[in-house]
Design a protein around this motif. Structure first.
Motif, PDB file in Angstrom:
ATOM      1  N   VAL A  83       0.430  -1.269  -0.090  1.00 37.93           N
ATOM      2  CA  VAL A  83      -0.300  -0.170  -0.119  1.00 37.93           C
ATOM      3  C   VAL A  83       1.020   0.998  -0.141  1.00 37.93           C
ATOM      4  CG1 VAL A  83      -2.089   1.627   1.226  1.00 37.93           C
ATOM      5  CG2 VAL A  83      -2.030  -1.307   0.902  1.00 37.93           C
ATOM      6  N   LYS A  84       0.514   2.102  -0.996  1.00 37.71           N
ATOM      7  CA  LYS A  84       1.565   3.295  -1.113  1.00 37.71           C
ATOM      8  C   LYS A  84       1.350   4.385  -0.208  1.00 37.71           C
ATOM      9  CE  LYS A  84       2.554   3.026  -6.510  1.00 37.71           C
ATOM     10  NZ  LYS A  84       2.846   3.692  -6.998  1.00 37.71           N
ATOM     11  N   ALA A  85       2.076   5.178   1.013  1.00 39.31           N
ATOM     12  CA  ALA A  85       2.352   5.471   1.752  1.00 39.31           C
ATOM     13  C   ALA A  85       2.979   7.066   1.665  1.00 39.31           C
ATOM     14  CB  ALA A  85       1.965   5.089   2.898  1.00 39.31           C
ATOM     15  N   GLU A  86       2.515   7.847   2.164  1.00 37.79           N
ATOM     16  CA  GLU A  86       4.126   8.757   2.218  1.00 37.79           C
ATOM     17  C   GLU A  86       3.763   9.499   3.232  1.00 37.79           C
ATOM     18  OE1 GLU A  86       3.791  12.405  -0.733  1.00 37.79           O
ATOM     19  OE2 GLU A  86       2.674  11.135  -2.096  1.00 37.79           O
ATOM     20  N   PRO A  87       5.131  10.020   3.944  1.00 33.57           N
ATOM     21  CA  PRO A  87       5.071  10.656   5.188  1.00 33.57           C
ATOM     22  C   PRO A  87       4.651  11.792   5.857  1.00 33.57           C
ATOM     23  CG  PRO A  87       7.204  10.336   4.150  1.00 33.57           C
ATOM     24  CD  PRO A  87       6.389   9.833   3.213  1.00 33.57           C
ATOM     25  N   ARG A  88       3.836  11.959   7.000  1.00 33.80           N
ATOM     26  CA  ARG A  88       3.618  13.286   6.777  1.00 33.80           C
ATOM     27  C   ARG A  88       5.012  14.504   7.327  1.00 33.80           C
ATOM     28  NH1 ARG A  88      -1.134  15.300   8.468  1.00 33.80           N
ATOM     29  NH2 ARG A  88      -3.183  14.055   8.197  1.00 33.80           N
ATOM     30  N   GLU A  89       5.198  15.518   7.345  1.00 35.97           N
ATOM     31  CA  GLU A  89       6.129  16.480   7.142  1.00 35.97           C
ATOM     32  C   GLU A  89       7.296  15.980   8.490  1.00 35.97           C
ATOM     33  OE1 GLU A  89       7.633  21.150   6.833  1.00 35.97           O
ATOM     34  OE2 GLU A  89       7.361  20.144   4.814  1.00 35.97           O
ATOM     35  N   ASP A  90       6.281  16.186   9.491  1.00 37.56           N
ATOM     36  CA  ASP A  90       6.693  16.152  11.101  1.00 37.56           C
ATOM     37  C   ASP A  90       7.140  15.058  11.601  1.00 37.56           C
ATOM     38  OD1 ASP A  90       4.029  15.040  11.261  1.00 37.56           O
ATOM     39  OD2 ASP A  90       3.889  16.458  13.080  1.00 37.56           O
ATOM     40  N   GLY A  91       7.137  13.411  10.660  1.00 42.51           N
ATOM     41  CA  GLY A  91       7.803  12.617  11.173  1.00 42.51           C
ATOM     42  C   GLY A  91       6.837  12.029  11.553  1.00 42.51           C
ATOM     43  N   SER A  92       5.352  12.278  11.630  1.00 40.65           N
ATOM     44  CA  SER A  92       4.714  11.765  13.293  1.00 40.65           C
ATOM     45  C   SER A  92       3.709  10.606  12.567  1.00 40.65           C
ATOM     46  CB  SER A  92       3.722  12.449  13.553  1.00 40.65           C
ATOM     47  OG  SER A  92       2.372  13.313  12.688  1.00 40.65           O
ATOM     48  N   ALA A  93       3.692  10.111  10.911  1.00 40.65           N
ATOM     49  CA  ALA A  93       2.749   9.373  10.634  1.00 40.65           C
ATOM     50  C   ALA A  93       3.058   8.759   8.662  1.00 40.65           C
ATOM     51  CB  ALA A  93       0.932   9.368  10.757  1.00 40.65           C
ATOM     52  N   TRP A  94       2.498   7.524   8.958  1.00 39.08           N
ATOM     53  CA  TRP A  94       3.255   7.801   7.232  1.00 39.08           C
ATOM     54  C   TRP A  94       1.454   7.554   6.518  1.00 39.08           C
ATOM     55  CZ3 TRP A  94       6.815   6.577   3.926  1.00 39.08           C
ATOM     56  CH2 TRP A  94       8.064   7.135   4.217  1.00 39.08           C
ATOM     57  N   VAL A  95       0.942   8.306   5.519  1.00 38.18           N
ATOM     58  CA  VAL A  95       0.065   8.122   5.206  1.00 38.18           C
ATOM     59  C   VAL A  95      -0.930   7.574   4.046  1.00 38.18           C
ATOM     60  CG1 VAL A  95      -1.582   9.943   4.598  1.00 38.18           C
ATOM     61  CG2 VAL A  95      -0.389  10.722   5.944  1.00 38.18           C
ATOM     62  N   PRO A  96      -1.375   6.814   3.489  1.00 40.39           N
ATOM     63  CA  PRO A  96      -1.554   5.373   2.754  1.00 40.39           C
ATOM     64  C   PRO A  96      -2.009   7.136   1.047  1.00 40.39           C
ATOM     65  CG  PRO A  96      -2.008   4.852   4.840  1.00 40.39           C
ATOM     66  CD  PRO A  96      -1.874   6.097   5.180  1.00 40.39           C
ATOM     67  N   ASN A  97      -2.071   6.502   0.394  1.00 40.09           N
ATOM     68  CA  ASN A  97      -2.286   7.604  -0.638  1.00 40.09           C
ATOM     69  C   ASN A  97      -3.568   7.633  -0.965  1.00 40.09           C
ATOM     70  OD1 ASN A  97       0.720   8.160  -0.683  1.00 40.09           O
ATOM     71  ND2 ASN A  97       1.364   7.138  -2.478  1.00 40.09           N
ATOM     72  N   ALA A  98      -4.348   6.648  -0.792  1.00 43.74           N
ATOM     73  CA  ALA A  98      -5.697   6.184  -0.750  1.00 43.74           C
ATOM     74  C   ALA A  98      -6.511   5.686   0.474  1.00 43.74           C
ATOM     75  CB  ALA A  98      -6.080   5.590  -2.007  1.00 43.74           C
ATOM     76  N   PRO A  99      -8.278   6.003   0.769  1.00 48.77           N
ATOM     77  CA  PRO A  99      -8.482   5.216   1.454  1.00 48.77           C
ATOM     78  C   PRO A  99      -7.939   4.143   1.566  1.00 48.77           C
ATOM     79  CG  PRO A  99      -9.708   6.808   0.518  1.00 48.77           C
ATOM     80  CD  PRO A  99      -8.696   6.584  -0.113  1.00 48.77           C
ATOM     81  N   LEU A 100      -8.256   3.136   2.114  1.00 46.13           N
ATOM     82  CA  LEU A 100      -7.880   1.669   2.916  1.00 46.13           C
ATOM     83  C   LEU A 100      -9.330   0.921   3.046  1.00 46.13           C
ATOM     84  CD1 LEU A 100      -5.781   2.075   6.561  1.00 46.13           C
ATOM     85  CD2 LEU A 100      -4.757   1.733   3.764  1.00 46.13           C
ATOM     86  N   GLN A 101      -9.298  -0.220   2.594  1.00 46.47           N
ATOM     87  CA  GLN A 101     -10.684  -0.417   2.402  1.00 46.47           C
ATOM     88  C   GLN A 101     -11.310  -1.658   3.476  1.00 46.47           C
ATOM     89  OE1 GLN A 101     -12.147  -1.040  -1.069  1.00 46.47           O
ATOM     90  NE2 GLN A 101     -10.424   0.500  -0.917  1.00 46.47           N
ATOM     91  N   PRO A 102     -12.542  -1.202   3.332  1.00 47.68           N
ATOM     92  CA  PRO A 102     -13.425  -1.662   5.035  1.00 47.68           C
ATOM     93  C   PRO A 102     -12.953  -3.283   4.822  1.00 47.68           C
ATOM     94  CG  PRO A 102     -15.010  -1.021   2.841  1.00 47.68           C
ATOM     95  CD  PRO A 102     -13.546  -0.485   2.127  1.00 47.68           C
ATOM     96  N   LYS A 103     -13.320  -3.255   6.088  1.00 45.20           N
ATOM     97  CA  LYS A 103     -13.179  -4.783   6.526  1.00 45.20           C
ATOM     98  C   LYS A 103     -12.095  -5.469   5.923  1.00 45.20           C
ATOM     99  CE  LYS A 103     -16.358  -7.188   7.742  1.00 45.20           C
ATOM    100  NZ  LYS A 103     -17.790  -7.627   7.766  1.00 45.20           N
ATOM    101  N   ARG A 104     -10.664  -5.067   5.996  1.00 46.92           N
ATOM    102  CA  ARG A 104      -9.466  -5.686   5.513  1.00 46.92           C
ATOM    103  C   ARG A 104      -8.657  -5.419   6.951  1.00 46.92           C
ATOM    104  NH1 ARG A 104      -9.349  -5.356  -0.273  1.00 46.92           N
ATOM    105  NH2 ARG A 104      -7.370  -6.745  -0.290  1.00 46.92           N
TER     106      ARG A 104
END
Length: 422
Positions: A83-104
């Motif tokens: 799942v592609k993701a990018e870090p927040r600039e402050d390093g506090s989280a990695w944000v998926p490039n798209a919403p995750l799928q439900p019930k996965r």
């Protein structure tokens, strides 16, 4: 892009216990056996916690590290697909490039490396919730991809119903803007939460590329609602054009790169339907449209108009008005619009862009906040008060130094009073 600035935001808080596990790995110290202590591995916390269930599809991989830095993050779904993701600039989280799928079910593997090479790796597996049955808040991004906008174009997200004050920080954390070349800005909310704007302290530089993401799908908003959709768009800023309309002279001055290129006579709103004074932005352009004011105060008419450019939600436009050409430059006769000649309106349509600044001054009523894209109708100091999150220090106004006790007009110290022995 040669450089991209990510908006500095805090991570979305996920209602799950943080993952703190043993079994970290550390590089072998070259001095082992010689009495030298091995370097301590960094301390690493990852969220959502392991085996957490009912995680929103807007979830991010939160990371907190002490004594090192994040050097690898791998997020995969239950089929092993990355799942592609990018870090927040402050390093506090990695944000998926798209919403995750439900019930996965998803697995995140995070590695942190200390200053002396020791590493710590944590793995967490979590499961997302089913599609929410809560009512959605409708969101609209007024920034379309593959367009060329004017230098005053604010990124505008509208909400129906408006976002309650206590939920605005969580929503704002999911609004991302990148500019190339970098030109940092800030978000600001209207009081009723119906719109939030993003702009920089000054106008965008011509040629700037702006990429926007409003990652709101499935985002819990307050206790009773969720976000409706994912919005993304990338566009470019065009030439610098602005319009200045002065009610005292009944003239519009057209400026390109700050230099006057034309003056156009106008007729503004008559006293019973005055035009608004303030800093507006061209919102729409129509070669031909219909004004239907039946049912509105002071309205009741239907008329087709050419070359119309919207300035407010309330229905103020710049448009062709051949029926008032004898009044233009002399008398206000419109229902609030800026009437110009057919020739001038046609010329303006070829010069202006959505996102150009239009300043009107000297009329009977001020522009109301939210009646259009009103991000420029306040000073920067006032604008950033509308942010639901702390504004980065580089964008906050410098504190005003207290005046010297003996200061006089102009800033020069006044002579100290003399002491007399008489």
């Amino acid at each position: 892009m040669t450089s991209r600035r990510r908006l500095t935001l805090l991570a979305v808080t996920i209602a799950a216990a943080p993952l703190i596990l043993g079994g970290c790995t550390a590089d072998r110290d070259a001095g082992a056996g010689s009495g030298k202590a091995r370097p301590a591995p960094p301390e690493l916390i990852v969220t959502p916690g392991d085996k957490t269930r009912e995680v929103p599809v807007s979830a991010e991989v939160g990371t907190s590290v002490k004594g090192g830095r994040i050097t690898a993050v791998r997020l995969t779904d239950d089929k092993g697909t990355p799942v592609k993701a990018e870090p927040r600039e402050d390093g506090s989280a990695w944000v998926p490039n798209a919403p995750l799928q439900p019930k996965r079910t998803y697995t995140a593997e995070v590695t942190a490396t200390g200053d002396h090479g020791a590493t710590t790796t944590r793995t967490t597996t979590f499961t997302t919730m089913a599609k929410s049955s809560k009512p959605e808040i409708t969101s609209t991004l007024y920034f379309v991809g593959n367009r060329t906008y004017g230098t005053a174009m604010p990124v505008t997200v509208a909400f129906d119903p408006g976002i309650p004050k206590e939920a605005r920080a969580d929503v704002q954390r999911r609004l991302f803007v990148k500019t190339s070349p970098p030109q940092p800005g800030a978000w600001s909310w209207l009081d009723d939460g119906s719109q939030v704007y993003y702009r920089a302290p000054d106008f965008w530089k011509p040629g700037t590329t702006i990429s926007v993401r409003a990652g709101l799908q499935g985002l819990p908003i307050g206790k009773d609602r969720v976000g409706d959709a994912e919005h993304k768009a990338t566009s470019t800023i065009g030439k610098q054009v602005s319009l200045e309309i002065d009610n005292a002279t009944k003239q519009m001055t057209v400026l390109r790169d700050g230099k006057q290129v034309r003056r156009i006579p106008v007729s503004l709103g008559k006293s019973s339907t005055p035009s608004s004074s303030g800093k507006m932005v061209i919102m729409e352009k129509h070669e031909r449209t219909t004004f239907d004011t039946r049912g509105e105060p002071n309205g009741g008419y239907v008329v087709d108009v050419d070359d119309a450019q919207r300035l407010t939600w309330g229905g103020e436009f710049i448009h062709s008005a051949p029926w008032s050409e004898g009044d233009q430059g002399y008398t206000n006769v419109s229902h609030g619009c800026a009437n110009v000649s057919a020739t001038a309106a046609d010329w303006l349509m070829g010069v202006t862009q959505v996102g150009d600044l239009v300043t009107v001054k000297g009329t009977e009523v001020p522009l109301q906040a939210g009646n259009g894209w009103t991000a420029w109708n306040v000073s920067w100091d006032e604008y950033i008060k509308g942010s639901a999150l702390p504004v980065p220090s580089g964008l906050r106004p410098a504190p005003v130094a207290p005046a010297h006790p003996g200061a006089v007009a102009g800033g020069s110290p006044a002579p100290a009073p003399s002491v007399s022995g008489r």
